[in-house]
Scaffold this motif. Structure first.
Motif, mmCIF file in Angstrom:
data_model
loop_
_atom_site.group_PDB
_atom_site.id
_atom_site.type_symbol
_atom_site.label_atom_id
_atom_site.label_comp_id
_atom_site.label_asym_id
_atom_site.label_seq_id
_atom_site.Cartn_x
_atom_site.Cartn_y
_atom_site.Cartn_z
ATOM 1 N N VAL A 188 0.864 -1.177 0.000
ATOM 2 C CA VAL A 188 0.000 0.000 0.000
ATOM 3 C C VAL A 188 0.900 1.226 0.000
ATOM 4 O O VAL A 188 1.679 1.433 0.926
ATOM 5 C CB VAL A 188 -0.943 0.025 1.216
ATOM 6 N N ALA A 189 0.824 2.004 -1.082
ATOM 7 C CA ALA A 189 1.636 3.213 -1.224
ATOM 8 C C ALA A 189 0.757 4.431 -0.969
ATOM 9 O O ALA A 189 -0.350 4.535 -1.498
ATOM 10 C CB ALA A 189 2.243 3.286 -2.618
ATOM 11 N N ARG A 203 -3.045 10.384 -2.274
ATOM 12 C CA ARG A 203 -3.277 9.300 -3.245
ATOM 13 C C ARG A 203 -2.801 7.990 -2.626
ATOM 14 O O ARG A 203 -1.659 7.887 -2.168
ATOM 15 C CB ARG A 203 -2.548 9.566 -4.556
ATOM 16 N N LEU A 204 -3.687 7.016 -2.615
ATOM 17 C CA LEU A 204 -3.404 5.692 -2.059
ATOM 18 C C LEU A 204 -3.461 4.674 -3.194
ATOM 19 O O LEU A 204 -4.464 4.589 -3.905
ATOM 20 C CB LEU A 204 -4.425 5.376 -0.968
ATOM 21 N N THR A 205 -2.383 3.920 -3.342
ATOM 22 C CA THR A 205 -2.279 2.943 -4.429
ATOM 23 C C THR A 205 -1.968 1.575 -3.846
ATOM 24 O O THR A 205 -1.059 1.440 -3.025
ATOM 25 C CB THR A 205 -1.174 3.339 -5.421
ATOM 26 N N VAL A 206 -2.725 0.576 -4.258
ATOM 27 C CA VAL A 206 -2.509 -0.798 -3.821
ATOM 28 C C VAL A 206 -1.822 -1.561 -4.950
ATOM 29 O O VAL A 206 -2.269 -1.516 -6.103
ATOM 30 C CB VAL A 206 -3.840 -1.475 -3.447
ATOM 31 N N VAL A 207 -0.721 -2.235 -4.600
ATOM 32 C CA VAL A 207 0.070 -2.967 -5.595
ATOM 33 C C VAL A 207 0.177 -4.429 -5.171
ATOM 34 O O VAL A 207 0.532 -4.734 -4.024
ATOM 35 C CB VAL A 207 1.477 -2.356 -5.736
ATOM 36 N N ASP A 208 -0.112 -5.325 -6.101
ATOM 37 C CA ASP A 208 0.016 -6.765 -5.881
ATOM 38 C C ASP A 208 1.433 -7.184 -6.261
ATOM 39 O O ASP A 208 1.857 -7.015 -7.411
ATOM 40 C CB ASP A 208 -1.014 -7.503 -6.740
ATOM 41 N N VAL A 209 2.176 -7.732 -5.267
ATOM 42 C CA VAL A 209 3.539 -8.206 -5.535
ATOM 43 C C VAL A 209 3.613 -9.719 -5.359
ATOM 44 O O VAL A 209 4.665 -10.263 -5.039
ATOM 45 C CB VAL A 209 4.576 -7.489 -4.629
ATOM 46 N N GLY A 210 2.463 -10.399 -5.566
ATOM 47 C CA GLY A 210 2.466 -11.860 -5.507
ATOM 48 C C GLY A 210 3.450 -12.451 -6.493
ATOM 49 O O GLY A 210 4.117 -13.447 -6.201
ATOM 50 N N ASP A 211 3.555 -11.821 -7.664
ATOM 51 C CA ASP A 211 4.627 -12.130 -8.614
ATOM 52 C C ASP A 211 5.570 -10.932 -8.588
ATOM 53 O O ASP A 211 5.339 -9.932 -9.264
ATOM 54 C CB ASP A 211 4.058 -12.338 -10.016
ATOM 55 N N THR A 229 1.870 -5.240 -9.857
ATOM 56 C CA THR A 229 0.720 -4.736 -10.602
ATOM 57 C C THR A 229 -0.151 -3.861 -9.719
ATOM 58 O O THR A 229 -0.524 -4.262 -8.609
ATOM 59 C CB THR A 229 -0.129 -5.914 -11.129
ATOM 60 N N VAL A 230 -0.489 -2.668 -10.212
ATOM 61 C CA VAL A 230 -1.404 -1.779 -9.492
ATOM 62 C C VAL A 230 -2.802 -2.377 -9.563
ATOM 63 O O VAL A 230 -3.332 -2.641 -10.649
ATOM 64 C CB VAL A 230 -1.396 -0.364 -10.102
ATOM 65 N N PRO A 241 -8.780 -3.610 5.105
ATOM 66 C CA PRO A 241 -7.779 -4.660 4.885
ATOM 67 C C PRO A 241 -6.856 -4.236 3.743
ATOM 68 O O PRO A 241 -7.316 -3.688 2.736
ATOM 69 C CB PRO A 241 -8.625 -5.879 4.501
ATOM 70 N N ALA A 242 -5.575 -4.490 3.899
ATOM 71 C CA ALA A 242 -4.596 -3.984 2.934
ATOM 72 C C ALA A 242 -4.934 -4.381 1.504
ATOM 73 O O ALA A 242 -4.758 -3.578 0.572
ATOM 74 C CB ALA A 242 -3.202 -4.484 3.303
ATOM 75 N N ASP A 243 -5.449 -5.584 1.308
ATOM 76 C CA ASP A 243 -5.729 -6.043 -0.051
ATOM 77 C C ASP A 243 -7.169 -5.792 -0.480
ATOM 78 O O ASP A 243 -7.571 -6.192 -1.573
ATOM 79 C CB ASP A 243 -5.406 -7.533 -0.188
ATOM 80 N N ARG A 244 -7.984 -5.104 0.378
ATOM 81 C CA ARG A 244 -9.375 -4.848 0.009
ATOM 82 C C ARG A 244 -9.784 -3.428 0.415
ATOM 83 O O ARG A 244 -10.569 -3.230 1.344
ATOM 84 C CB ARG A 244 -10.296 -5.874 0.669
ATOM 85 N N PRO A 245 -9.260 -2.420 -0.228
ATOM 86 C CA PRO A 245 -9.610 -1.042 0.134
ATOM 87 C C PRO A 245 -11.084 -0.725 -0.075
ATOM 88 O O PRO A 245 -11.602 0.223 0.524
ATOM 89 C CB PRO A 245 -8.723 -0.199 -0.783
#
Length: 683
Positions: free
Chosen positions: A173-174, A200-208, A213-214, A315-319
Motif C-alpha cells: 500500500v503506497a 493518493r493511495l495505491t494498492v500494488v500486488d507483488v504476488g509475482d 501490478t497496481v 484490509p490492505a488487499d481490500r480497500p
C-alpha cells in the motif's frame, strides 16, 4: 457501548449515505437510508442530525477566523506538527532499580517504529527474501536472499509524489501527496490557500514480484496526518482543513478593510456543505463521491476549531471494504498504539510550515493596514449584513497580514483537545474525549498503557514557561487528568521523550541538556525521580536493554551553541541518579538525522550495535555511523554512503542523506538503501 463509523468508502458518482443511531436518531442524505449504522452512546460526541446542522457547526466556528485577508493570523507565522518533534514533590518509596527498558528492534518489515506491533510507512520494506523500495513514483522489487540484491520488477505509481509504502503479505500500500496543483483546502491558521494537497493511495500486488501490478487507486481530498498498519489492516488519518473559499483582500484604507472582511464573512456564511466535506475518487475515472456522509460525522460538545478529521480503515488487499470514522474539528497529531488511537488538536504555535513558501519577497504593507479599525456594534452588524459585492482587489497569496487576530476562547488558545478511540479490526470506536493544558508537540510526546494516556506537554501563552508530564484516564466518555509532574525544563524546549511501562524519560534543551526520569508506576501520582544536566541534547532516545538508553542528538557548548552530532550512552538503573556513561562525537558541523526521522536509526540486538545516518553541514555528504556498545563505552566507525548531491533514483529524485535507510534481515545482514541504490552494508 463504543461508537463505530461503518460508512463504506464508495467510488460511485452517487453520494454516500449514512446514519447514526444515538437516542434513535436516524439521518438520511442523498435520498437513501443507510445500511451500516454508526452508534454513539456517549454525550461528549453526538451525530450530526442533518447536513445543514453540520454546515452550521463549521460556519459558526469559522467566522471567528475570518479577516479582511481570509483565513490567517496577523503576522507571518508558519505552523508545523511533527515529522519535527518547579518539580513536584515525590512522596513514597523510590524504586531501588530502574524501570524496565527492554531493547527495541525494528519492525518485521525493517522499519524503526514508535510502537511494537504497529508498522509505519517508509521508502523501503522487506518480508525476508523480498525487498520493496519506492523512489518518488517508482516502485521496485528486489530479491535479497543471495550474495547481492537482484532487481526483479518495477511499476510506476500513477499520479503520486514522494510515496511511502506499507507491506502486508503480497500487498503493498503506497501513500503520498497527489501530484499536481494543491487542493481547494487550506489548514486552519495557515495564510496560504491551497497548500493542503490531496492524498493518493495505491494498492500494488507483488504476488509475482517480477511483475508488480497496481490493483486499486484511491484519491482523498484531504491531507495525510498518519498512516499505520495493524496486522493486515491499514489506517489512514486525514485532515480536511478549511475550505479555500472565494475570499478577497482589501485594496487600501480602512473602509476597504471593512468591506473585505464583511465580504469574506458573508462568503463563509454562504458556503455549502460540499465546501467542507472531503471527497474520494478512483483517480479520475469516475466522479468523486463524499468520503464521509453528513450523518457519519460526530460533533464534539465543545471546541471551536473548524475542520474535519477522518479515519479510514481497510484490509490492505481490500480497500473497497473500508470503514470511516469522522470527528468535526482539526486534529493534526495522531498517536496509534496496538489497540488505541488518540487524536490531539493543540493550540497553534510558531514553527515552520511544511510545503512551498513564496519565492518572491513579501510586499510592504502600510502600518495602518495592520491595525483593526475601531467599529461600533452597529457598524459591525451593517457590514456583516452587506451583500457580497466585488471588491477591487485580487487575492495576493504573498499578502499574509490580516487586519485582526481571530478571536479565540481561552480553552482553544491554551488547551490541547484529545479524542480516544479503540481499534478492533477495521472498526475505529469512539471512547472518550478530554483536554490538557499545554501544547503536544508531536506523536512521540504521547503514549498509552492499560487505558492510561500519558503525554508530555510544552508551554502555551496560558501556562508557565515550563514542561510537564500528564496522565489521563478514560472515565466514562471523558479523558480525565489524574496526575502530573510540572516544572520540567523551565524556559526550555522538549527535545525527545521515550516511554516505558512505568517510566518516562524527557529531554529538554536551551543551553544544557536536562534528562528527567519520571516514575509512572502509579499513573495517579507520577513523580520526578532524578535528572541529569549535561551539555548538548538528545533528539531521539532508544532503549537497548540492561536499563540503558542510546541518545542521538547534538553536542553543544555551555552557552547552548550546537557544534555537531553525537551519540550518548545512558545508564538509568538508578532512576534517582541517571548517568551518561559515554559520548561519541560524530564530527563538527554534522547532524544526526534520526533526531528528525527515527527511521534513520537501526538497533541490531544480536550485535549490540546501532546504525544511524549523519549528514555533513558543509559538504552535504551522508554517512552511516556504526556504533557498538562495548561495556560502558561506545566504539564507532563511519562509512560514507552518498556524495554531496546524492544520487538520482529510478523516480528521478535526488534524496541525499535524507533518503538513506538501513534494513536488517533475519539472517543478520543489513540492506543499505540510499534512495537510489540497494546494497549490503559491511558491518
Amino acid at each position: 457501548m463504543a461508537t463505530r463509523a461503518g460508512a463504506r468508502v464508495g467510488l460511485a458518482a452517487t453520494a454516500l449515505a449514512g446514519s447514526f443511531v444515538a437516542g434513535m436518531v436516524v439521518a438520511q442524505t442523498g435520498g437513501g437510508q443507510v445500511t451500516d449504522p454508526v452508534r454513539l452512546t456517549h454525550a461528549a460526541l453526538r451525530p450530526a442530525s442533518s447536513c445543514e446542522e453540520l454546515r452550521q457547526w463549521f460556519v459558526d466556528r469559522a467566522l471567528d477566523q475570518v479577516t479582511a485577508w481570509g483565513w490567517g493570523d496577523p503576522y507571518p507565522v508558519y505552523y508545523a506538527d511533527d515529522l519535527s518533534f518547579g518539580v513536584g514533590e515525590a512522596g513514597g518509596p523510590v524504586p531501588a532499580a530502574g524501570a524496565r527498558t527492554e531493547e527495541v528492534g525494528s519492525s518485521e518489515t525493517g522499519t524503526n517504529v514508535q510502537e511494537a506491533g504497529v508498522d509505519e510507512p517508509d521508502t523501503v520494506k522487506t518480508s525476508g527474501h523480498l525487498m520493496v523500495t519506492v523512489d518518488g513514483d517508482v516502485l521496485t522489487t528486489y530479491d535479497v536472499s543471495g550474495d547481492a540484491p537482484v532487481r526483479l520488477g518495477q511499476v510506476v505509481l500513477p499520479g503520486v509524489d514522494s510515496a511511502e509504502i506499507l507491506l502486508s503479505g503480497d500487498t503493498v500500500v503506497a501513500v503520498g501527496p497527489e501530484r499536481g496543483a494543491a487542493t481547494r483546502r487550506a489548514l486552519p491558521g495557515r495564510p496560504f490557500p491551497g497548500l493542503l494537497q490531496g492524498t493518493r493511495l495505491t494498492v500494488v500486488d507483488v504476488g509475482d514480484p517480477s511483475d508488480p501490478t497496481v490493483s486499486d487507486t484511491r484519491v482523498f481530498d484531504a491531507e495525510t496526518v498518519a498512516v499505520r498498519l495493524h496486522g493486515d489492516v491499514v489506517r489512514v488519518v486525514l485532515s480536511s482543513g478549511l475550505p479555500d473559499l472565494d475570499f478577497t483582500s482589501p485594496s487600501g484604507g480602512r473602509w476597504s478593510q471593512w468591506r473585505a472582511r464583511a465580504h469574506n464573512r458573508a462568503v463563509v456564511r454562504e458556503s455549502t456543505i460540499e465546501d467542507w466535506l472531503p471527497t474520494v475518487s478512483d483517480g479520475g475515472r469516475t466522479t468523486a463521491a463524499d468520503l464521509v456522509d453528513c450523518a457519519d460525522v460526530a460533533l464534539p460538545d465543545a471546541g471551536r476549531r473548524p475542520g474535519l478529521t477522518t479515519v479510514v480503515a481497510f484490509p490492505a488487499d481490500r480497500p473497497e471494504a473500508a470503514e470511516t470514522t469522522a470527528v468535526a474539528g482539526d486534529a493534526r497529531t495522531a498517536y496509534l498504539s496496538t489497540d488505541r488511537l488518540y487524536l490531539a488538536s493543540s493550540p497553534w504555535t510558531a514553527g515552520w510550515i511544511p510545503g512551498p513558501m513564496p519565492v518572491e519577497p513579501l510586499p510592504e504593507v502600510r502600518s495602518d493596514a495592520l491595525t483593526e479599525p475601531e467599529m461600533t456594534p452597529e457598524d459591525e452588524a451593517s457590514l456583516d449584513d452587506m451583500p457580497i459585492d466585488p471588491v477591487p482587489s485580487a487575492v495576493d497569496p504573498r499578502l499574509i497580514a490580516p487586519a485582526s487576530t481571530p478571536t479565540k476562547s481561552a480553552d482553544d488558545a491554551y488547551d490541547t483537545r484529545l479524542y480516544a478511540f479503540a481499534l478492533d479490526g477495521t472498526h475505529t470506536d469512539y471512547l472518550a474525549s478530554g483536554r490538557v493544558r499545554g501544547q503536544i508537540a508531536d506523536r512521540w510526546a504521547m503514549d498509552a498503557v492499560d487505558g492510561t494516556l500519558r503525554v508530555a506537554v510544552g508551554p502555551t501563552d496560558g501556562t508557565a514557561n515550563a514542561n510537564a508530564v500528564v496522565t489521563l484516564a478514560e472515565q466514562g466518555s471523558d479523558l480525565v487528568e489524574i496526575g502530573r509532574v510540572d516544572g520540567l525544563g523551565v524556559g526550555e524546549q522538549i527535545k525527545s521523550v521515550r516511554w516505558f511501562d512505568d517510566l518516562a524519560i524527557v529531554v529538554t534543551f536551551r543551553q544544557t541538556d536536562p534528562l528527567y526520569a519520571v516514575d509512572l508506576g502509579d499513573p495517579a501520582a507520577p513523580r520526578l525521580l532524578g535528572e541529569l544536566k549535561i551539555p548538548g541534547f538528545s533528539e531521539y532516545l532508544h532503549p537497548i536493554g540492561d536499563e540503558r538508553l542510546l541518545g542521538v542528538g547534538q553536542s553543544a557548548t555551555l552557552r547552548g551553541q550546537v557544534t555537531g552530532a553525537q551519540l550518548a550512552l545512558f545508564d538509568v538503573s538508578d532512576l534517582t541518579s541517571p548517568t551518561r556513561l559515554d559520548v561519541a562525537s560524530l564530527g563538527r558541523q554534522t547532524s544526526a538525522l534520526a533526531g528528525q526521522d527515527p527511521r534513520q536509526f537501526t538497533w541490531l540486538p544480536d550485535r549490540d550495535t546501532a546504525l544511524t545516518v549523519v549528514s555533513d553541514w558543509r559538504t552535504g555528504r551522508g554517512s552511516v555511523v556504526i556504533a557498538t556498545v562495548d561495556g560502558d563505552r561506545l566504539r564507532t566507525r563511519t562509512v560514507q554512503v552518498t556524495d554531496a548531491e546524492g544520487d538520482a533514483g529510478p523516480g528521478g529524485l535526488v534524496r541525499g542523506a535524507s533518503g538513506v535507510r538501513l534494513v536488517p534481515l533475519a539472517d543478520g545482514r543489513v540492506v543499505l538503501w540510499t534512495g537510489a541504490r540497494v546494497s549490503f552494508l559491511s558491518l
